[in-house]
Design an enzyme around this catalytic site. Sequence first.
Site, PDB file in Angstrom:
ATOM      1  N   PRO A  85       3.265  -7.289  12.981  1.00  0.00           N
ATOM      2  CA  PRO A  85       3.683  -8.752  11.657  1.00  0.00           C
ATOM      3  C   PRO A  85       3.983  -8.268   9.913  1.00  0.00           C
ATOM      4  O   PRO A  85       5.421  -9.450   9.426  1.00  0.00           O
ATOM      5  CB  PRO A  85       2.298  -9.502  11.261  1.00  0.00           C
TER       6      PRO A  85
ATOM      7  N   ASP B  89       3.526  -8.059  -1.128  1.00  0.00           N
ATOM      8  CA  ASP B  89       2.697  -7.674  -0.817  1.00  0.00           C
ATOM      9  C   ASP B  89       2.414  -7.199   1.100  1.00  0.00           C
ATOM     10  O   ASP B  89       1.325  -8.035   1.573  1.00  0.00           O
ATOM     11  CB  ASP B  89       1.237  -8.551  -1.044  1.00  0.00           C
TER      12      ASP B  89
HETATM   13  N1  SPD Z   1      -1.231   1.268   4.632  1.00  0.00           N
HETATM   14  C1  SPD Z   1      -2.071   0.549   3.700  1.00  0.00           C
HETATM   15  C2  SPD Z   1      -0.687  -1.278   2.513  1.00  0.00           C
HETATM   16  C3  SPD Z   1      -1.222  -1.870   2.331  1.00  0.00           C
HETATM   17  C4  SPD Z   1      -0.269  -3.046   1.510  1.00  0.00           C
HETATM   18  N2  SPD Z   1      -0.729  -4.135   1.248  1.00  0.00           N
HETATM   19  C5  SPD Z   1      -2.164  -4.231   0.798  1.00  0.00           C
HETATM   20  C6  SPD Z   1      -2.436  -5.600   1.217  1.00  0.00           C
HETATM   21  C7  SPD Z   1      -3.553  -5.086  -0.621  1.00  0.00           C
HETATM   22  N3  SPD Z   1      -3.140  -6.965  -1.152  1.00  0.00           N
END
Ligand code: SPD
Length: 293
Positions: free
Chosen positions: A171, A164
């Site tokens: 990063p 995620d």
């Molecule tokens: N462009 C946004 C991509 C974000 C993916 N991760 C989001 C974090 C939510 N837990």
Amino acid sequence: MAASAKPTPTPGWIDEIFDGVRYGLAGRVIAEQQSPFQTVTIIESERYGKGLLLDGCWMTAERQERHYHECLVHPALCGAERIERVLVIGGGDGGTARECLRHSGVQHLDMVEIDGLVVEWSQRHLAAIGGGCWSDPRFHLTVGDGIAWAANAPDGSYDVVIVDGSDPAGPAEGLFNRAFFEQCRRILRPGGVFATQSESPEAFRQVHIDTVTVIREVFGHADPLYGWVPMYPSGWWSWTFAATDGRRYLQPDPERAAAVVRGCEIWSPRWQRGAFDAIPAAIERSLNAPSAP
Ligand code: SPD
């Protein structure tokens, strides 16, 4: 890939600006700080409540996060053979861990988030997103490098690995490459499932195609699932799944699915079937085209 909130800001609005388009919410910034890794911004919006941006890119918001977290988590947690040990790489707002821990079969969840400020501010400002995850005895947080964590984990040490991360710049860049996906495959037990957010088939089309292609090369197969996260560029988003022993995530375990579906806003076994089938024709052609020598 880099977004910026700088050009022509409109008072009373917070925008992610990407490739000539603004994706904005009416609201105000309530906290902003440069961490060692990125600019972390917390906002309060009229429509979706409090939200988080990293380097000017939308990550999550209280009244929209389920569009993202349910779709990333439940195909994997309902598809793996076993779900005792789960690894979440990134996920500092806690939403992915929260959804995983709704599965009573999860006994131990490691979450490795590189940016301690994201965790601290999510706990302080976005407590509803992590919910009870932060105090759940099954939850183990490490603030550190998820890529190094995967590289150092023993073979076959997890049933599910979920990535995620943010977009492939800064990063999170290393969360989209072959070497990392190979480590994720190595640390899965037989019957294990891998899941990652795989960007927008519209706004980040080539990144999406490249990501699915590399995961297919590493696992021998991979399936993107398509849904909507309205605050993200284009609103159209994808998550990609692969497993050590074939496409087992296409058939959710009925008992696990029944235990979580009532609490879901988006995900259900029926929604999932449609979302895997909703692959855009041009993306399917590109993924199936023979690659250049
Ligand atoms: N462009 C946004 C991509 C974000 C993916 N991760 C989001 C974090 C939510 N837990």
